[in-house]
Design a protein around this motif. Structure first.
Motif, short mmCIF file in Angstrom:
data_model
loop_
_atom_site.label_atom_id
_atom_site.label_comp_id
_atom_site.label_asym_id
_atom_site.label_seq_id
_atom_site.Cartn_x
_atom_site.Cartn_y
_atom_site.Cartn_z
N THR A 11 4.37 -17.03 38.15
CA THR A 11 4.12 -17.09 39.15
C THR A 11 2.35 -17.95 39.24
OG1 THR A 11 4.57 -14.47 40.39
CG2 THR A 11 2.07 -15.47 41.02
N ALA A 12 2.04 -18.21 38.24
CA ALA A 12 1.25 -19.04 37.72
C ALA A 12 1.45 -20.29 37.69
CB ALA A 12 0.45 -18.53 36.33
N GLU A 13 3.00 -20.56 37.66
CA GLU A 13 3.08 -22.26 37.86
C GLU A 13 3.54 -22.55 38.62
OE1 GLU A 13 4.92 -25.70 36.49
OE2 GLU A 13 3.68 -24.25 35.96
N ALA A 51 2.01 -21.60 41.89
CA ALA A 51 0.69 -21.84 42.15
C ALA A 51 -0.16 -23.21 41.79
CB ALA A 51 -0.21 -19.79 41.37
N ARG A 52 0.37 -23.26 40.54
CA ARG A 52 -0.11 -24.71 40.67
C ARG A 52 0.22 -25.75 41.07
NH1 ARG A 52 -0.66 -21.93 35.41
NH2 ARG A 52 1.63 -22.95 34.94
N THR A 53 1.45 -25.69 41.52
CA THR A 53 2.64 -27.53 41.72
C THR A 53 2.77 -26.37 43.01
OG1 THR A 53 4.92 -25.49 41.81
CG2 THR A 53 4.05 -26.82 39.50
N ARG A 54 2.65 -25.39 44.33
CA ARG A 54 2.44 -25.53 45.59
C ARG A 54 1.06 -25.71 46.21
NH1 ARG A 54 3.96 -25.28 50.60
NH2 ARG A 54 5.02 -23.50 51.26
N VAL A 55 1.67 -27.01 46.77
CA VAL A 55 0.27 -27.72 47.39
C VAL A 55 0.94 -27.23 49.39
CG1 VAL A 55 -0.71 -29.28 48.81
CG2 VAL A 55 0.10 -29.34 46.39
N PHE A 109 -7.35 -21.21 45.79
CA PHE A 109 -7.91 -20.60 46.85
C PHE A 109 -8.50 -19.01 45.97
CE2 PHE A 109 -4.78 -22.47 49.43
CZ PHE A 109 -5.40 -23.48 49.67
N GLN A 110 -9.40 -18.98 46.43
CA GLN A 110 -10.11 -17.84 45.80
C GLN A 110 -9.24 -16.36 46.00
OE1 GLN A 110 -13.80 -16.17 47.42
NE2 GLN A 110 -14.48 -15.99 45.33
N ALA A 111 -8.85 -15.94 47.26
CA ALA A 111 -8.04 -14.77 47.09
C ALA A 111 -7.01 -15.34 46.16
CB ALA A 111 -7.08 -14.56 48.53
N VAL A 112 -5.83 -15.98 45.91
CA VAL A 112 -5.21 -16.28 45.17
C VAL A 112 -5.34 -16.06 43.41
CG1 VAL A 112 -3.14 -17.65 44.46
CG2 VAL A 112 -3.42 -17.60 46.75
N ALA A 113 -6.48 -17.25 43.07
CA ALA A 113 -6.94 -17.17 41.81
C ALA A 113 -7.16 -15.66 41.32
CB ALA A 113 -8.16 -17.93 41.81
N GLN A 114 -8.15 -14.80 42.69
CA GLN A 114 -8.26 -13.51 41.89
C GLN A 114 -6.86 -12.70 41.68
OE1 GLN A 114 -10.79 -12.78 45.90
NE2 GLN A 114 -12.63 -12.99 44.25
N ARG A 115 -6.22 -12.63 42.56
CA ARG A 115 -5.15 -12.22 42.38
C ARG A 115 -4.54 -11.90 40.79
NH1 ARG A 115 -1.27 -9.99 47.13
NH2 ARG A 115 -0.66 -8.53 45.69
N HIS A 146 4.10 -7.15 42.67
CA HIS A 146 4.11 -7.18 43.86
C HIS A 146 3.47 -8.56 44.42
CE1 HIS A 146 5.06 -3.89 46.91
NE2 HIS A 146 5.42 -3.12 46.10
N THR A 147 2.63 -8.99 43.66
CA THR A 147 1.71 -10.22 43.52
C THR A 147 2.63 -11.05 43.28
OG1 THR A 147 -0.30 -9.44 41.73
CG2 THR A 147 0.11 -12.22 42.22
N ALA A 148 3.64 -11.22 42.11
CA ALA A 148 4.63 -11.86 42.33
C ALA A 148 5.20 -13.09 43.59
CB ALA A 148 5.61 -11.78 41.17
N VAL A 149 5.64 -11.54 43.99
CA VAL A 149 6.69 -11.98 45.55
C VAL A 149 5.02 -12.58 46.74
CG1 VAL A 149 7.33 -10.69 47.85
CG2 VAL A 149 7.96 -10.07 45.26
N HIS A 150 4.08 -12.13 46.70
CA HIS A 150 3.32 -12.12 47.57
C HIS A 150 2.69 -13.84 47.62
CE1 HIS A 150 2.15 -7.96 48.68
NE2 HIS A 150 2.78 -8.09 48.96
N VAL A 151 2.34 -13.69 46.42
CA VAL A 151 2.55 -15.50 46.06
C VAL A 151 3.25 -16.13 46.43
CG1 VAL A 151 1.33 -17.51 44.46
CG2 VAL A 151 0.20 -15.10 44.23
N HIS A 152 4.45 -16.60 46.26
CA HIS A 152 5.32 -16.90 46.09
C HIS A 152 5.78 -16.67 47.82
CE1 HIS A 152 6.25 -16.88 42.03
NE2 HIS A 152 7.31 -17.97 42.03
N GLY A 153 5.10 -16.73 48.98
CA GLY A 153 5.72 -16.16 49.53
C GLY A 153 7.29 -15.57 50.55
N GLY A 154 7.89 -17.02 51.56
CA GLY A 154 9.16 -16.10 51.81
C GLY A 154 10.16 -16.88 50.52
N THR A 155 9.67 -17.85 50.05
CA THR A 155 10.35 -17.78 48.54
C THR A 155 10.87 -16.21 47.35
OG1 THR A 155 9.94 -18.66 47.15
CG2 THR A 155 10.37 -20.38 48.64
#
Length: 304
Positions: free
Chosen positions: A188-190, A192-196, A205-211, A259-268
């Motif tokens: 998930t961290a990877e 978040a670093r590569t998804r633009v 984004f602050q909300a993503v970084a906090q999660r 749930h964080t992993a799923v939410h940050v990845h969005g649809g994928t």
């Protein structure tokens, strides 16, 4: 207390990871390499947990946990005949710890196990798979399981209690959950670093970084409570409260990380063919197997 793994334990974990990364037949290769030892006494609780963390990281569908718990139980409590018959290299044993309506259910690797340690009332029975009618079941993460009716008969394993099996199997689930959540957070961290999005990596984004920061703390809590419980068991100390604490964090924090992993990845994240889905379903299974967060708090209240 120092929970740092020894060099030998780190090497065992590294060998496990290497096999899981490269093998098309991981169980056979784990047995061949000695990660699954010929003698259950060769590795202790800490070594077993080091292997289980790596199995969780790979979401590897191998019967290491039930086979190890059952083999160690027979090595410690089994009769000479039981040990000579069932403690042979590569033999898959399993444990039946849950029951519904008189039927042993969600028994791990039930369709491939040669024998089972069956918890019933205050005793544990050794049941040959050839004497049972196993009905296959599919668990939430797709791994092998089954159910069977069990009549109170057969061999008793003298001195072995259901609590002994449940304690060690629960600890193993916590180790698997640590591996699952560690790797899910890394993926998930990877991402978040590569998804633009909006010309910026979403991790900025602050909300993503906090999660992600919250997930990092949750994984650290799973890690600390696991090794605390594993250390106490390895030292022969009372560990009921520590195992319940570890399982509480594996369930409660594991839920949040999944749930964080799923939410940050969005649809994928909800694509069943994506790696994240595998980690999500594995985390959900480990969350509830042998009792979720509320059940562990009730056990803690009893212990305290």
């Amino acid at each position: 207390m120092d929970f740092t793994l020894t060099e030998a334990q780190r090497e065992l974990a590294a060998l496990t990871r290497k096999i899981l990364d490269s093998s098309d037949t991981p169980w056979a290769d784990l047995v061949k390499s000695g990660v699954v030892p010929e003698s259950p006494d060769e590795f202790g609780v800490l070594e077993q947990c080091a292997v289980l963390v790596e199995l969780g990281r790979a979401v590897a569908p191998v019967p290491y946990l039930p086979a190890t718990v059952a083999s160690c139980a027979l090595a410690s409590f089994g009769t000479a005949d039981q040990r000579s018959r069932w403690l042979t290299p590569g033999t898959v044993l399993s444990v039946a710890l849950t029951e519904s309506g008189g039927v042993k259910t969600t028994v791990p690797f039930a369709t491939t196990a040669a024998a089972f340690l069956v918890a019933h009332d205050a005793q544990v029975f050794l049941a040959d798979a050839a004497d049972l009618t196993v009905v296959p079941q599919e668990l939430v993460d797709g791994t092998d399981a089954g159910s069977f009716e069990f009549a109170v008969s057969g061999e008793v394993v003298p001195g072995l209690t259901p609590e002994w099996l449940i304690t060690r199997y629960t600890l193993g689930l916590c180790a698997l959950q640590l591996g699952v959540t560690e790797r899910a957070l890394e993926l998930t961290a990877e991402y978040a670093r590569t998804r633009v999005q909006f010309d910026r990596p979403i991790g900025s984004f602050q909300a993503v970084a906090q999660r992600l920061a919250d997930a990092y703390i949750d994984v650290a809590a799973i890690r600390l409570t696991l090794w605390q419980a594993a250390w106490r068991l390895s030292e022969g100390l009372p560990a009921d409260a520590e195992v319940a604490t570890a399982k509480f964090w594996a369930a409660d924090a594991g839920h949040r990380v999944a749930h964080t992993a799923v939410h940050v990845h969005g649809g994928t994240g909800i694509d069943m063919s994506h790696d994240v889905h595998r980690y999500f379903t594995a985390a959900k299974r480990h969350e509830f197997e042998l009792g979720g967060a509320t059940a562990q708090l009730l056990r803690l209240s009893t212990a305290l």
